[in-house]
Design a protein around this motif. Structure first.
Motif, mmCIF file in Angstrom:
data_model
loop_
_atom_site.group_PDB
_atom_site.id
_atom_site.type_symbol
_atom_site.label_atom_id
_atom_site.label_comp_id
_atom_site.label_asym_id
_atom_site.label_seq_id
_atom_site.Cartn_x
_atom_site.Cartn_y
_atom_site.Cartn_z
ATOM 1 N N SER A 113 0.679 -1.202 -0.095
ATOM 2 C CA SER A 113 0.029 -0.087 -0.057
ATOM 3 C C SER A 113 0.915 1.103 -0.108
ATOM 4 O O SER A 113 0.129 2.565 -0.059
ATOM 5 C CB SER A 113 -1.106 0.050 1.111
ATOM 6 N N ARG A 114 2.282 1.132 0.163
ATOM 7 C CA ARG A 114 3.067 2.114 0.261
ATOM 8 C C ARG A 114 4.642 2.128 -0.382
ATOM 9 O O ARG A 114 5.067 0.954 -0.419
ATOM 10 C CB ARG A 114 3.087 2.988 1.665
ATOM 11 N N ARG A 115 5.126 2.992 -0.702
ATOM 12 C CA ARG A 115 6.544 2.898 -1.192
ATOM 13 C C ARG A 115 7.507 2.709 -0.053
ATOM 14 O O ARG A 115 6.925 3.474 0.895
ATOM 15 C CB ARG A 115 6.853 3.961 -2.020
ATOM 16 N N PRO A 116 8.596 1.768 -0.084
ATOM 17 C CA PRO A 116 9.318 2.297 1.071
ATOM 18 C C PRO A 116 10.181 3.405 1.148
ATOM 19 O O PRO A 116 10.327 3.853 0.317
ATOM 20 C CB PRO A 116 10.218 0.866 0.804
ATOM 21 N N SER A 117 10.500 3.770 2.645
ATOM 22 C CA SER A 117 11.150 4.861 2.800
ATOM 23 C C SER A 117 12.659 4.646 2.549
ATOM 24 O O SER A 117 12.896 3.584 2.267
ATOM 25 C CB SER A 117 10.922 5.273 4.309
ATOM 26 N N LEU A 118 13.337 5.659 2.144
ATOM 27 C CA LEU A 118 14.870 5.636 2.033
ATOM 28 C C LEU A 118 15.592 4.945 3.116
ATOM 29 O O LEU A 118 16.372 4.245 3.010
ATOM 30 C CB LEU A 118 15.329 7.037 2.036
ATOM 31 N N MET A 119 14.921 5.089 4.251
ATOM 32 C CA MET A 119 15.598 4.318 5.499
ATOM 33 C C MET A 119 15.427 2.804 5.224
ATOM 34 O O MET A 119 16.237 2.068 5.489
ATOM 35 C CB MET A 119 14.854 4.915 6.832
#
Length: 518
Positions: A63-69
Motif C-alpha cells: 500500500s505504500r512505497r518503502p522509505s529511504l531508510m
C-alpha cells in the motif's frame, strides 16, 4: 542516505539520517522489550503469535512505497557479511539493522560481533537457540545503554550471566528454557537492581533457594518463575517485592497457602497459578487479593466451590478457568464481576443453559468457549455481549443456523469456529464481520471454494485457516483482495505449496507464513 564501506575494518560510516530516538522508547515494544510478547498469559495469547512479528526486511507493504531508510536497511541486511562493525553508526540505525536480522533469523556468531559497543537499547533474540557466552559478551558490551535483553533455549551459562554486570540500567531480562543456568547465575542477576521485568521460565535447575537473592530486586514489577521445583518456600522469599505487579508461578508445586505471602504484595494486579495442582482447600485465601485485575487458575483441580471466593474480586478484568471442574452453578458467582473483559471457560463442564449467567457481563471483549457441549442455543444467549472482539468456539457444535447470531458481534477481530458442522451456507453469516483479522474455520470438511469467495471481502484479515476442507487451487483466486494476509493455512486441502507460493509472489507479498510448505 550515503553509505560507505571502509577497507580498514569494513565499518559502515557516512552521513546517515537518524530516526527519532523516541521510536525505541515505546514502553510495550522496546524499552519493555519482550514484556508484552512473552509475558502475557491470557486466553487470547494466541493473538500474539509470530504472525504479528515484522516481515523480513525486504518485504514492504504494497500500500505504500518503502522509505529511504527502509531501502538502506534492506541493502545493509542483504550485504550483512561485508560489515565488521556498526559501532560508528547512530544507535537507532544499528538497532534497526539488529532488529531486522532477528526478524529474519539471520544472526550468527560472526554477525552478532558487528554489534559490539553499539550502545543498543534492546537485544531481544526471541527463539534464537544458538546464543552462547560469546554472544553474551557482545550483549554486555552495550553497557549502561542496554535496557532489555531476551534469550531463550540457549547455551548460556552462569558465566555468561556474570557478564551482564556491565549493564547497570537493564530493566527487562528474559532467560526462558536456559537449562545451564543455576544458583550462581541467579546471584549475578540479583546485582541488576534496576530490573523491572524478569522471566526465568522452564529453567530445570532453579529451586526455592535460588529465589532468595531475588528479594533484593526492589524495583521488580514483573516476575515469571514458572519452574516445577518452586514451592511455597520459594514464594516466601518474594514477599518483600512491594512493587511487583505481575507474578507468574505457572507449573510450580505451590498450594493455596502461598497466598499468605502474596497478600503482602499490595501492588499485585496479575497472578498466574496455572497448572499448580490447586484444590478447593485453602482457596478462601483468594478473597484477600481483592485488588487483582488478572487471575489465571487454569488446569487446576478447583470446582465451583472456589468460585464462591471470587465474588468479591470485582476489579477482575481477566479470569482464566480453562480445564477446571467448573459447571453451570459456578458461573452464578461470576455474574457480579462486571469489569471482566477476558474470560476463558474452555474444556469446562459449562453448558448452554449456564451461559445465561454471562449475559450481564457487557464489558467482555474476549470469550473462550472451546467445549463440545456448547451449541447454537448457547451462542444465542450471548447476543447481549456486543462488545466482543475475540470469540473462541473452536470445538463448539455451531451449525450454519447458529452462525446467524454472529451478526450481533460486529466488532469481532478474531473468531475460531472449528466444530466441523459448517458449510458454505454458514460462511454467508461471517462475510459481513469486516473487522476480522484472524479467522479459523479448520476442520469443517464441507467448506468449498465458495467459502473463499464469500470471505474475499474481509480485507482486514491477517490470518486465515481453512485446513481440512474441500478447498482447491481454483479457490485461491478469491484470496487476491486480501492484501493484509500474512498467514494462510490450507493443510489437507487440494492445494499445493507451490500454488500458494505462486499466489504469494504475484498477489500477496505480505504472506510470510503458510501451510502446506515445502
Amino acid at each position: 542516505m550515503i553509505l560507505s564501506e571502509s577497507s580498514q575494518g569494513n565499518s559502515l560510516m557516512g552521513s546517515v539520517c537518524s530516526c527519532k530516538r523516541d521510536h525505541y522508547a515505546d514502553e510495550n515494544i522496546t524499552r519493555r522489550g519482550f514484556s508484552g510478547r512473552y509475558f502475557k498469559f491470557g486466553s487470547s495469547k494466541w493473538l500474539e503469535s509470530s504472525l504479528f512479528l515484522p516481515a523480513t526486511c525486504c518485504q514492504f507493504q504494497q500500500s505504500r512505497r518503502p522509505s529511504l531508510m527502509e531501502l538502506c536497511i534492506c541493502k545493509i541486511c542483504k550485504d550483512i557479511d561485508k560489515y565488521r562493525s556498526f559501532s560508528m553508526l547512530p544507535r537507532d540505525i544499528s538497532q534497526l539493522i539488529f532488529n531486522h536480522l532477528v526478524d529474519s533469523c539471520s544472526l550468527s556468531d560472526s554477525r552478532i560481533e558487528a554489534f559490539r559497543d553499539c550502545a543498543l537499547h534492546d537485544m531481544c533474540m526471541r527463539e534464537h537457540t544458538r546464543v552462547n557466552n560469546k554472544w553474551m559478551d557482545v550483549i554486555s558490551s552495550q553497557g549502561s545503554s542496554l535496557l532489555s535483553a531476551y534469550i531463550s533455549s540457549t547455551e548460556v551459562t552462569d558465566f555468561g550471566l556474570s557478564l551482564l554486570r556491565n549493564c547497570s540500567n537493564l530493566q527487562a531480562l528474559g532467560l526462558d528454557c536456559c537449562d545451564k543456568i543455576s544458583a550462581p547465575g541467579i546471584k549475578h542477576i540479583a546485582g541488576l537492581t534496576n530490573l523491572e521485568s524478569l522471566t526465568i521460565r522452564n529453567c530445570k535447575f532453579i529451586t526455592d533457594s535460588d529465589l532468595k537473592p531475588l528479594a533484593g530486586l526492589v524495583n521488580l514489577k514483573e516476575l515469571q518463575i514458572s519452574c516445577s521445583d518452586i514451592t511455597n518456600v520459594g514464594v516466601s522469599y518474594l514477599r518483600d517485592l512491594y512493587k511487583l505487579v505481575v507474578l507468574n508461578l505457572e507449573g510450580s508445586v505451590v498450594t493455596a497457602s502461598c497466598l499468605d505471602y502474596l497478600t503482602a504484595l499490595t501492588s499485585l494486579k496479575s497472578l498466574n497459578v496455572n497448572r499448580c495442582h490447586l484444590l478447593d482447600d485453602g482457596c478462601e485465601k483468594f478473597s484477600a487479593l481483592s485488588s487483582l485485575k488478572e487471575l489465571n487458575l487454569g488446569f487446576n483441580n478447583i470446582t465451583d466451590t472456589c468460585l464462591v471466593q471470587l465474588e468479591g474480586m470485582t476489579k477482575l478484568e481477566g479470569l482464566y478457568l480453562d480445564s477446571c471442574r467448573i459447571s453451570n452453578d459456578g458461573l452464578a458467582h461470576l455474574a457480579g464481576l462486571t469489569n471482566l473483559e477476558d474470560l476463558n471457560l474452555s474444556f469446562t463442564s459449562v453448558t448452554d443453559s449456564g451461559l445465561k449467567e454471562l449475559s450481564g457481563l457487557t464489558s467482555l471483549r474476549s470469550l473462550n468457549l472451546d467445549a463440545r457441549q456448547i451449541t447454537d442455543s448457547g451462542l444465542a444467549v450471548l447476543t447481549s455481549l456486543t462488545g466482543l472482539t475475540h470469540l473462541d468456539l473452536f470445538g463448539a457444535q455451531i451449525t450454519d443456523s447458529g452462525t446467524k447470531y454472529l451478526s450481533y458481534f460486529k466488532n469481532l477481530q478474531s473468531l475460531d469456529l472449528c466444530g466441523g458442522r459448517l458449510t458454505d451456507a454458514g460462511v454467508k453469516n461471517i462475510k459481513d464481520l469486516t473487522s476480522l483479522m484472524l479467522l479459523n474455520l479448520s476442520q469443517n470438511l464441507k467448506l468449498s471454494d465458495t467459502a473463499l469467495e464469500l470471505l474475499s471481502g474481509l480485507t482486514s484479515l491477517v490470518s486465515l485457516n481453512v485446513s481440512n476442507s474441500r478447498i482447491t487451487s481454483d479457490g485461491l483466486q478469491h484470496l487476491k483482495p486480501l492484501k493484509n494476509l500474512r498467514s494462510l493455512y490450507l493443510e489437507y486441502c487440494g492445494v499445493t505449496a507451490s500454488e500458494i507460493k505462486k499466489l504469494q509472489a504475484t498477489t500477496l507479498p505480505n504472506l510470510v507464513r503458510y501451510r502446506p510448505n515445502e
